[in-house]
Design an enzyme around this catalytic site. Structure first.
Site, PDB file in Angstrom:
ATOM      1  N   ARG A 147       0.858  -1.189   0.000  1.00 14.57           N
ATOM      2  CA  ARG A 147       0.000   0.000   0.000  1.00 14.57           C
ATOM      3  C   ARG A 147       0.889   1.233   0.000  1.00 14.57           C
ATOM      4  O   ARG A 147       1.892   1.271   0.733  1.00 14.57           O
ATOM      5  CB  ARG A 147      -0.895   0.005   1.247  1.00 14.57           C
ATOM      6  CG  ARG A 147      -1.946   1.098   1.241  1.00 14.57           C
ATOM      7  CD  ARG A 147      -2.764   1.143   2.505  1.00 14.57           C
ATOM      8  NE  ARG A 147      -2.125   1.956   3.528  1.00 14.57           N
ATOM      9  CZ  ARG A 147      -2.758   2.339   4.635  1.00 14.57           C
ATOM     10  NH1 ARG A 147      -4.007   1.956   4.878  1.00 14.57           N
ATOM     11  NH2 ARG A 147      -2.130   3.098   5.525  1.00 14.57           N
ATOM     12  N   TYR A 159      -3.429  11.188   6.025  1.00 10.19           N
ATOM     13  CA  TYR A 159      -3.668   9.837   6.513  1.00 10.19           C
ATOM     14  C   TYR A 159      -2.571   8.895   6.037  1.00 10.19           C
ATOM     15  O   TYR A 159      -2.142   8.938   4.890  1.00 10.19           O
ATOM     16  CB  TYR A 159      -5.026   9.283   6.041  1.00 10.19           C
ATOM     17  CG  TYR A 159      -5.022   7.811   6.277  1.00 10.19           C
ATOM     18  CD1 TYR A 159      -4.750   6.921   5.253  1.00 10.19           C
ATOM     19  CD2 TYR A 159      -5.096   7.339   7.585  1.00 10.19           C
ATOM     20  CE1 TYR A 159      -4.604   5.576   5.512  1.00 10.19           C
ATOM     21  CE2 TYR A 159      -4.958   5.994   7.844  1.00 10.19           C
ATOM     22  CZ  TYR A 159      -4.699   5.116   6.815  1.00 10.19           C
ATOM     23  OH  TYR A 159      -4.530   3.799   7.091  1.00 10.19           O
ATOM     24  N   ASP A 210      -5.262   3.825   0.055  1.00 12.27           N
ATOM     25  CA  ASP A 210      -6.395   4.061   0.949  1.00 12.27           C
ATOM     26  C   ASP A 210      -6.745   5.554   0.926  1.00 12.27           C
ATOM     27  O   ASP A 210      -5.950   6.383   1.374  1.00 12.27           O
ATOM     28  CB  ASP A 210      -6.000   3.649   2.376  1.00 12.27           C
ATOM     29  CG  ASP A 210      -7.190   3.637   3.324  1.00 12.27           C
ATOM     30  OD1 ASP A 210      -7.037   3.097   4.435  1.00 12.27           O
ATOM     31  OD2 ASP A 210      -8.271   4.149   2.957  1.00 12.27           O
ATOM     32  N   HIS A 212      -9.273   6.818   2.436  1.00 11.02           N
ATOM     33  CA  HIS A 212      -9.722   7.043   3.822  1.00 11.02           C
ATOM     34  C   HIS A 212     -10.915   7.983   3.904  1.00 11.02           C
ATOM     35  O   HIS A 212     -10.931   8.936   4.679  1.00 11.02           O
ATOM     36  CB  HIS A 212      -8.555   7.580   4.665  1.00 11.02           C
ATOM     37  CG  HIS A 212      -8.529   6.966   6.037  1.00 11.02           C
ATOM     38  ND1 HIS A 212      -8.962   7.613   7.155  1.00 11.02           N
ATOM     39  CD2 HIS A 212      -8.130   5.749   6.449  1.00 11.02           C
ATOM     40  CE1 HIS A 212      -8.824   6.834   8.210  1.00 11.02           C
ATOM     41  NE2 HIS A 212      -8.323   5.692   7.810  1.00 11.02           N
ATOM     42  N   GLU A 236      -9.174   2.142  -1.859  1.00 11.91           N
ATOM     43  CA  GLU A 236      -9.936   1.808  -0.652  1.00 11.91           C
ATOM     44  C   GLU A 236     -10.617   3.018  -0.045  1.00 11.91           C
ATOM     45  O   GLU A 236     -10.066   4.111  -0.021  1.00 11.91           O
ATOM     46  CB  GLU A 236      -8.969   1.210   0.378  1.00 11.91           C
ATOM     47  CG  GLU A 236      -9.552   0.964   1.737  1.00 11.91           C
ATOM     48  CD  GLU A 236      -8.495   0.601   2.751  1.00 11.91           C
ATOM     49  OE1 GLU A 236      -7.384   0.222   2.350  1.00 11.91           O
ATOM     50  OE2 GLU A 236      -8.788   0.706   3.944  1.00 11.91           O
ATOM     51  N   GLU A 262     -13.947  -1.520   6.251  1.00 14.31           N
ATOM     52  CA  GLU A 262     -13.251  -1.763   7.525  1.00 14.31           C
ATOM     53  C   GLU A 262     -14.046  -1.213   8.705  1.00 14.31           C
ATOM     54  O   GLU A 262     -13.897  -1.712   9.822  1.00 14.31           O
ATOM     55  CB  GLU A 262     -11.854  -1.166   7.519  1.00 14.31           C
ATOM     56  CG  GLU A 262     -11.795   0.329   7.492  1.00 14.31           C
ATOM     57  CD  GLU A 262     -10.360   0.830   7.461  1.00 14.31           C
ATOM     58  OE1 GLU A 262      -9.556   0.328   6.654  1.00 14.31           O
ATOM     59  OE2 GLU A 262     -10.041   1.722   8.257  1.00 14.31           O
ATOM     60  N   ARG A 283     -13.946  -5.263   3.134  1.00 15.98           N
ATOM     61  CA  ARG A 283     -12.860  -5.138   4.111  1.00 15.98           C
ATOM     62  C   ARG A 283     -13.289  -5.429   5.548  1.00 15.98           C
ATOM     63  O   ARG A 283     -12.507  -5.286   6.469  1.00 15.98           O
ATOM     64  CB  ARG A 283     -12.298  -3.720   4.060  1.00 15.98           C
ATOM     65  CG  ARG A 283     -11.734  -3.312   2.752  1.00 15.98           C
ATOM     66  CD  ARG A 283     -10.234  -3.175   2.743  1.00 15.98           C
ATOM     67  NE  ARG A 283      -9.698  -2.280   3.735  1.00 15.98           N
ATOM     68  CZ  ARG A 283      -8.653  -2.605   4.510  1.00 15.98           C
ATOM     69  NH1 ARG A 283      -8.116  -3.808   4.412  1.00 15.98           N
ATOM     70  NH2 ARG A 283      -8.176  -1.742   5.374  1.00 15.98           N
ATOM     71  N   GLU A 339      -4.761  -7.414   4.968  1.00 17.70           N
ATOM     72  CA  GLU A 339      -3.898  -6.306   5.399  1.00 17.70           C
ATOM     73  C   GLU A 339      -3.040  -6.792   6.563  1.00 17.70           C
ATOM     74  O   GLU A 339      -3.517  -7.485   7.459  1.00 17.70           O
ATOM     75  CB  GLU A 339      -4.746  -5.123   5.840  1.00 17.70           C
ATOM     76  CG  GLU A 339      -3.918  -3.945   6.314  1.00 17.70           C
ATOM     77  CD  GLU A 339      -4.759  -2.744   6.671  1.00 17.70           C
ATOM     78  OE1 GLU A 339      -5.994  -2.850   6.661  1.00 17.70           O
ATOM     79  OE2 GLU A 339      -4.189  -1.673   6.947  1.00 17.70           O
ATOM     80  N   TRP A 402     -12.031  12.055   8.733  1.00 15.79           N
ATOM     81  CA  TRP A 402     -10.600  11.728   8.914  1.00 15.79           C
ATOM     82  C   TRP A 402     -10.263  10.452   8.185  1.00 15.79           C
ATOM     83  O   TRP A 402     -11.063   9.531   8.125  1.00 15.79           O
ATOM     84  CB  TRP A 402     -10.272  11.535  10.405  1.00 15.79           C
ATOM     85  CG  TRP A 402      -8.847  11.104  10.538  1.00 15.79           C
ATOM     86  CD1 TRP A 402      -7.728  11.863  10.342  1.00 15.79           C
ATOM     87  CD2 TRP A 402      -8.393   9.770  10.822  1.00 15.79           C
ATOM     88  NE1 TRP A 402      -6.613  11.118  10.507  1.00 15.79           N
ATOM     89  CE2 TRP A 402      -6.967   9.837  10.803  1.00 15.79           C
ATOM     90  CE3 TRP A 402      -9.014   8.562  11.083  1.00 15.79           C
ATOM     91  CZ2 TRP A 402      -6.165   8.709  11.051  1.00 15.79           C
ATOM     92  CZ3 TRP A 402      -8.226   7.434  11.328  1.00 15.79           C
ATOM     93  CH2 TRP A 402      -6.832   7.529  11.324  1.00 15.79           C
TER      94      TRP A 402
END
Ligand SMILES: O=C(O)[C@@H](O)[C@@H](O)[C@H](O)[C@H](O)CO
Ligand SMILES: [Mg+2]
Length: 402
Positions: A147, A159, A210, A212, A236, A262, A283, A339, A402
């Site tokens: 990643r 992030y 990611d 995020h 992601e 996630e 995820r 991950e 965030w």
């Protein structure tokens, strides 16, 4: 067989972890991860004050019945706190079942579907060049998937970029750190990062990113299209997923594979995304989405729609969660990737485990049960230390994701 007691162990070897331990009348115990980053003590109370009293006297072999009892019996269904608590119970009961069967849990889930479990590592850097250097190190360590997260010029932080290059712990302060964000600046950097990475790392290594939760659907469509020449393994959390329709718009604009989930806590968060084939990887994790039992149901549903798994595996998911995830990963047919943000040596000491890294894969433990334990004496040496995930604001001060 009966559950005679249970306890919640909170420890902080560099970051907070919450572990449930269930004891039986035959001396066998099981453990489960219950860590919810930034809100740990809410799950401690949910377990100690509401769940554990209901477990005493029950047969720990009745995993599904206990799961349904805790899910339907709460009346207030779903959500990260409830489901992290149920996840921990589920993991601990599978641990017990494996131990009394004398088998690693994956043998009770249908056995191996593969030998190794492909993982991805996290290369992060303050600049594109710095990130590529770290990615080269991960490639040299044998990672087949990496990643990439890099700093954004003009932003003090972003992030996924940390001083540590092997671990990433975003919960960093006694009160939330405030970050500042610029989507425009970010969108200029990521395509350059991927162009440089493909040039430096070659065609074969899988490259992931990611976002995020920080784009709108049309911005995600644009970024996905910008990245297509570099063939990312996935993009992601490109947008927040409360409105699952967001992904319809992204899908119209890009073939870059999409991963999300996630922060999902049950199949209901992913049902529309999966059945409408709006995503490519789900995820959801063992610790936040109902344990092994519920995650298997999500994976079976996803299998019908060509969606593969890509379980979350950040440092705030303990080695107990990782150990449990690997039994799930190695057995399901539609495994995608796992991950693997390594834990610190202190954490690994508190949670001795049998899984290990080998040439880009994690190898699941063959020990009966989950193949992980908690050293309670050592855990007691690391008292809880409140830590919050950061919050994010746009440059004009607007509170953002965030
Ligand atoms: O993909 C990931 O690993 C991230 O999204 C995590 O670092 C996430 O920010 C943390 O797990 C939150 O606690
Ligand atoms: Mg993520």
């Amino acid at each position: 067989m009966k559950i005679v007691s249970a306890k919640v162990i909170v420890t902080c070897p560099g970051r907070n972890f919450v572990t449930l331990k269930i004891m039986t009348d035959q001396g066998v115990y099981g453990i489960g991860d219950a860590t919810l980053n930034g809100r740990e003590l809410s799950v401690v109370s949910y377990l100690e004050d509401h769940v554990i009293p209901c477990l005493i006297g029950r047969d720990p072999q009745q995993i599904e019945d206990i799961w349904q009892y805790l899910y339907r019996g709460a009346y207030w269904r779903r959500g990260p706190v409830t489901m992290s608590a149920i996840s921990a119970v589920d993991m601990a009961l599978w641990d017990i079942k494996g131990k009394i069967a004398g088998l690693p849990v994956y043998q009770l889930l249908g056995g191996r579907s593969r030998t190794g479990i492909m993982v991805y590592g996290h290369a992060n850097g303050t600049s594109i060049e710095n990130t590529i250097e770290v990615a080269q190190e991960y490639k040299a360590m044998g990672y087949k998937a990496i990643r990439l997260q890099c700093g954004v010029p003009g932003l003090a932080s972003t992030y996924g970029v940390s001083k540590d290059k092997m671990f990433y712990e975003p919960a960093d302060a006694d009160l939330p750190t405030e970050n500042v964000w610029s989507t425009e600046a970010y969108m200029r950097v990521v395509p350059k990062l991927f162009a440089a990475a493909r040039e430096a790392l070659g065609e074969e290594v899988h490259l992931l990113h990611d976002v995020h939760h920080r784009l709108t659907p049309i911005e995600a469509g644009r970024l996905g299209r910008d990245l297509e020449p570099y063939r990312p393994f996935w993009m992601e959390d490109s947008v927040v997923a409360e409105n699952q329709d967001n992904f319809k718009l992204i899908r119209q604009h890009t073939t870059t594979p999409l991963a999300v989930g996630e922060i999902f806590s049950s199949i209901w968060d992913a049902k529309d995304l999966i059945q409408n084939q709006l995503i490519d990887y789900i995820r959801a994790t063992v610790v936040h989405a109902g344990g092994i039992s519920h995650l298997k149901k999500i994976a079976s549903f996803a299998e019908l729609y060509n969606v593969r798994t890509g379980c979350h595996g950040a440092t705030d998911l303990s080695p107990v969660c990782m150990a449990a995830a690997l039994h799930f990963d190695v057995s399901i047919p539609n495994f995608g990737i796992q991950e693997y943000m390594r834990h610190t040596p202190e954490t690994d000491e508190v949670f001795p485990h049998g899984y290990y890294f080998d040439k880009g894969d994690l190898m699941v433990s063959e020990t009966p049960g989950l193949g992980v334990d908690i050293d309670e004496d050592l855990a007691a040496k690391y008292p809880y230390k409140r830590a919050y995930l950061p919050v994010n604001r746009l440059q004009d001060g607007t509170l953002f994701n965030w």
